[in-house]
Write a protein that holds these residues in place. Structure first.
Motif, short mmCIF file in Angstrom:
data_model
loop_
_atom_site.label_atom_id
_atom_site.label_comp_id
_atom_site.label_asym_id
_atom_site.label_seq_id
_atom_site.Cartn_x
_atom_site.Cartn_y
_atom_site.Cartn_z
N ARG A 142 39.47 33.88 66.26
CA ARG A 142 39.94 34.40 67.55
C ARG A 142 39.04 35.51 68.07
NH1 ARG A 142 43.01 30.99 69.88
NH2 ARG A 142 44.03 32.63 71.08
N ASN A 158 45.99 27.55 64.11
CA ASN A 158 45.96 28.33 62.88
C ASN A 158 45.27 27.61 61.72
OD1 ASN A 158 47.54 30.50 64.00
ND2 ASN A 158 49.31 29.16 63.88
N GLU A 167 51.11 40.28 74.20
CA GLU A 167 50.89 38.93 74.74
C GLU A 167 51.14 37.88 73.65
OE1 GLU A 167 47.26 37.74 77.39
OE2 GLU A 167 46.70 37.34 75.31
N LYS A 168 50.64 38.15 72.44
CA LYS A 168 50.82 37.20 71.34
C LYS A 168 52.28 37.11 70.92
CE LYS A 168 46.49 36.58 71.48
NZ LYS A 168 46.02 35.43 72.32
N ASP A 174 54.13 34.95 73.40
CA ASP A 174 53.85 33.53 73.18
C ASP A 174 54.53 33.02 71.92
OD1 ASP A 174 52.40 32.99 75.47
OD2 ASP A 174 50.49 33.60 74.59
N ASN A 192 36.90 32.18 72.01
CA ASN A 192 37.92 31.63 71.10
C ASN A 192 37.63 30.18 70.77
OD1 ASN A 192 39.53 33.86 70.61
ND2 ASN A 192 40.92 33.45 72.33
N ASP A 236 39.70 37.23 71.57
CA ASP A 236 40.67 38.30 71.76
C ASP A 236 40.02 39.66 71.51
OD1 ASP A 236 42.66 36.46 72.35
OD2 ASP A 236 43.26 36.26 70.26
#
Length: 330
Positions: free
Chosen positions: A94, A259, A121-122, A125, A88, A97
């Motif tokens: 990404r 991002n 998981e995302k 978060d 990452n 991932d």
């Protein structure tokens, strides 16, 4: 390929521009002197916080794998996480991932199931990130360049969470829907689509267990707390008397920066975001740049070194871990 190169060029341009604004007019000798004089005790505390953060992420991911993850040792989950973090940091889009999904598939767990755990998981978060935004609203006046985009994220997270809860509450109906839709497909395609749907829905099972929910909340709190403490210890290492609120605010901005397209390692962008964030608290550019340089090294270098070491040891016979290649789902 054209789109990929376009993204690389845009990311490199943004990083170069950020580097220019981060370093223009800076007294480099003062920055270097600040870094050399950093308090070793607090640097060590920040490094330990980074290590604990990555370990907690591996534990949480193993929890998300539920019963299927029981066969995966925590050390292996940590290795996969570190390799993913390393990729990452070094590659765009990404890629780490994606690597986790494929490498975990090498352990005998369906890749579509792992995809579900990474997606959950995302979402967790995202919810934590929104909660941090709400906390910051209570603790300090936020500049418009932070608050306005965050409100859109709140809306997106709320919709995502509602969809997830809806799917979780109707898993039985969703499984029957997958079966009905699959009945219209050719046999070979039907089996793959059905397996994909079943595995994705199975990844939600852990969220139906109240005990697991509490564990996920606890580990998520530890993950975000250690991330904020890493910033705080870095402040203290450089002699900056900033509060934990400043550390949380910096964390909020840096996570948003993920991002933004940039060069590998977010060089330049990371430092400029530190300067923008700490300017809100009256920190001079040289001091903020020192934070950006030291914090960048603390956060990025350990996973990169650990990930590369893991891959090297695997290549020396220490395991079967490989970088991802295109394969069908299992």
């Amino acid at each position: 390929m054209t789109k990929r190169w376009f993204n690389i060029i845009i990311g490199a341009a943004i990083s170069l521009l950020a580097l220019y604004f981060a370093f223009v007019g800076v007294d480099y000798q003062r920055v270097w002197a600040s870094l050399v004089a950093a308090d070793g005790l607090f640097v060590t505390a920040a490094l330990l916080s980074v290590l604990l953060n990555n370990w907690a992420k591996a534990v949480r991911w193993k929890l998300l794998m539920g019963e299927r993850g029981a066969q995966v040792p925590l050390t292996q989950a940590l290795r996969l996480h570190l390799v993913g973090q390393m990729l990452n940091h070094l590659l765009p889009a990404r890629a780490g991932d994606l690597s986790r999904i494929y490498m975990a598939g090498e352990l005998g767990i369906a890749k579509s199931f792992i995809l579900g755990t990474v997606a959950i998981e995302k979402v967790i978060d995202m919810v934590c990130y929104v909660l941090i935004f709400c906390l910051l609203l209570l603790l300090m006046p936020l500049p418009d360049w932070v608050s306005q985009p965050a409100y859109l994220l709140v809306l997106l997270t709320s919709v995502t969470l509602l969809v997830l809860v809806g799917v979780l509450l109707t898993r039985g109906q969703q499984q029957r829907l997958v079966a009905r839709l699959g009945a219209w497909l050719p046999v070979g395609v039907r089996e793959r689509v059905t397996r994909l749907g079943v595995n994705l829905l199975a990844s939600l099972q852990v969220l139906a267990d109240s005990g697991q929910q509490l564990r996920l909340v606890g580990w998520s709190l530890l993950i975000w707390l250690t991330a904020a403490l890493t910033n705080y210890w870095t402040f203290l290492a450089l002699g900056l008397e900033l509060s934990l609120v400043a550390a949380i605010f910096l964390l909020f901005v840096l996570v948003a920066g993920i991002n933004i397209p940039s060069a590998p390692g977010r060089i330049g962008l990371f430092q400029y975001l530190c300067i923008l964030s700490l300017a809100v608290f009256g920190v001079a550019q040289e001091a903020a740049l020192s934070v950006g340089v030291l914090l960048h090294g603390l956060v990025y270098l350990p996973p990169i070194v650990a990930g590369l070491t893991t891959l090297w040891l695997s290549g020396q016979g220490g395991g079967s871990m490989r970088l991802p290649v295109a394969k069908s789902d299992e």
